[in-house]
Write a protein that holds these residues in place. Structure first.
Motif, PDB file in Angstrom:
ATOM      1  N   ASN A  94      44.804  41.923  48.027  1.00 58.06           N
ATOM      2  CA  ASN A  94      43.994  42.673  47.445  1.00 58.06           C
ATOM      3  C   ASN A  94      44.596  42.938  46.033  1.00 58.06           C
ATOM      4  O   ASN A  94      45.667  43.437  45.691  1.00 58.06           O
ATOM      5  CB  ASN A  94      44.393  44.148  48.433  1.00 58.06           C
ATOM      6  N   VAL A  96      44.418  44.751  42.535  1.00 55.72           N
ATOM      7  CA  VAL A  96      44.047  46.025  41.836  1.00 55.72           C
ATOM      8  C   VAL A  96      44.391  46.155  40.587  1.00 55.72           C
ATOM      9  O   VAL A  96      45.393  45.680  40.048  1.00 55.72           O
ATOM     10  CB  VAL A  96      44.714  47.225  42.900  1.00 55.72           C
ATOM     11  N   ASN A 178      39.510  44.279  43.874  1.00 58.03           N
ATOM     12  CA  ASN A 178      39.043  45.916  44.175  1.00 58.03           C
ATOM     13  C   ASN A 178      38.379  46.277  42.950  1.00 58.03           C
ATOM     14  O   ASN A 178      38.444  45.886  41.937  1.00 58.03           O
ATOM     15  CB  ASN A 178      40.128  46.786  44.743  1.00 58.03           C
ATOM     16  N   GLU A 192      45.202  43.476  54.134  1.00 53.37           N
ATOM     17  CA  GLU A 192      45.634  42.403  53.494  1.00 53.37           C
ATOM     18  C   GLU A 192      47.000  42.259  53.673  1.00 53.37           C
ATOM     19  O   GLU A 192      47.828  42.942  54.217  1.00 53.37           O
ATOM     20  CB  GLU A 192      45.234  42.608  51.821  1.00 53.37           C
ATOM     21  N   LYS A 195      48.857  44.062  48.356  1.00 53.95           N
ATOM     22  CA  LYS A 195      48.616  44.350  47.133  1.00 53.95           C
ATOM     23  C   LYS A 195      49.162  44.064  45.879  1.00 53.95           C
ATOM     24  O   LYS A 195      50.329  43.741  45.980  1.00 53.95           O
ATOM     25  CB  LYS A 195      48.455  46.038  46.952  1.00 53.95           C
ATOM     26  N   VAL A 218      52.278  48.202  45.731  1.00 50.04           N
ATOM     27  CA  VAL A 218      52.257  46.890  45.690  1.00 50.04           C
ATOM     28  C   VAL A 218      53.325  46.175  45.804  1.00 50.04           C
ATOM     29  O   VAL A 218      54.588  46.555  45.865  1.00 50.04           O
ATOM     30  CB  VAL A 218      51.449  46.759  44.126  1.00 50.04           C
TER      31      VAL A 218
END
Length: 275
Positions: A94, A96, A178, A192, A195, A218
């Protein structure tokens, strides 16, 4: 949270588009986040058969109740997604960032560099347009675009639909880009493996301490646009300190997706996830 942003707009639509075929699928029409009903009734009558979470009225009460329902349902679907990915040996990541940090450029460079080593599929999240999915397709990977309308993040049910459609191969990597936002995506598990935050030198060194919830969520932080660092007075040491202040265990990678600086280390780290 989403009770006060565009995600709660009953007119909001979420759609998924395959840029290769042009086929558009409506995922949500009048998004209610799975709350089970819309609030278009008389507020004197609040018994809803099947509601998992009771309503609490008064200042903030219903928002708290709605948030619990939203996240609870999302987490159940995320757990199913995680099992689906693990059962097929697919590594879902994921990605971000705030808008403009260079996520799509990073994915394009990654695909071009790793296409002979591993299959990469991509789910692109944006409020509107299929521009990024088209860029990913041109770079050589299969992609789907999810348009969230007024929504500010992707959710687990959207990823479930995208994963079924993409059907990534065993041992492959599925990148989820994202919606550009360092707030809401921190709260939504998509199933996921982890992150990964992308920040850029042009944003300054203080993003991690301005948005600590995201940077705690994350496992890796990519500092992108290192080629521009000398021109924007970016202090790498300060940025690293800020990241580690918020998340002492974070893996930090510095690179330039545009010039290729640091890309070998990034791709090697991705490859090691398959071991």
């Amino acid at each position: 949270m989403c009770g006060t942003c565009g995600c709660a707009d009953p007119a909001n639509e979420v759609s998924m588009t395959n840029p290769e075929t042009g086929v558009k699928t409506l995922l949500k029409n009048g998004v209610d986040h799975g709350h089970g009903h819309k609030h278009d009734h008389d507020h004197d009558d609040h018994h809803h058969e099947g509601d998992d979470v009771p309503h609490m009225h008064g200042p903030g009460g219903e928002i708290i109740s709605l948030e619990a329902a939203v996240l609870g349902k999302n987490d159940k679907i995320a757990a199913q997604n995680r099992g689906w990915f693990q059962g097929r040996g697919v590594i879902a990541l994921n990605i971000v960032s705030s808008p403009g940090a260079g996520k799509t450029t990073l994915l394009e460079s990654t695909i071009r560099q790793m296409k002979d080593e591993v299959e990469i599929t991509v789910v692109e999240g944006d409020q509107m347009t299929a521009n990024d999915a088209e860029r990913i397709q041109q770079a050589g990977a299969r992609a789907l675009q999810i348009n969230t309308g007024a929504g500010c993040h992707l959710e687990a049910d959207m990823i479930a639909a995208a994963a079924r459609s993409l059907d990534p191969q065993p041992g492959s990597i599925m990148m989820i880009e994202n919606v550009g936002n360092l707030v809401c995506p921190a709260m939504f598990d998509l199933g996921e493996k982890m992150k990964i935050a992308v920040i850029s030198t042009t944003e300054g060194e203080d993003k991690p301490i301005k948005y600590p919830h995201m940077f705690r969520a994350v496992e890796w932080v990519v500092i992108n646009k290192m080629d521009l660092a000398p021109h924007v007075d970016f202090d790498e040491e300060t940025c690293r300190k800020n990241i580690l202040q918020v998340n002492p265990g974070a893996k930090i990678l510095c690179l330039s997706a545009r010039t290729g600086e640091g890309m070998d280390e990034w791709c090697a780290a991705l490859g090691a996830l398959q071991a």
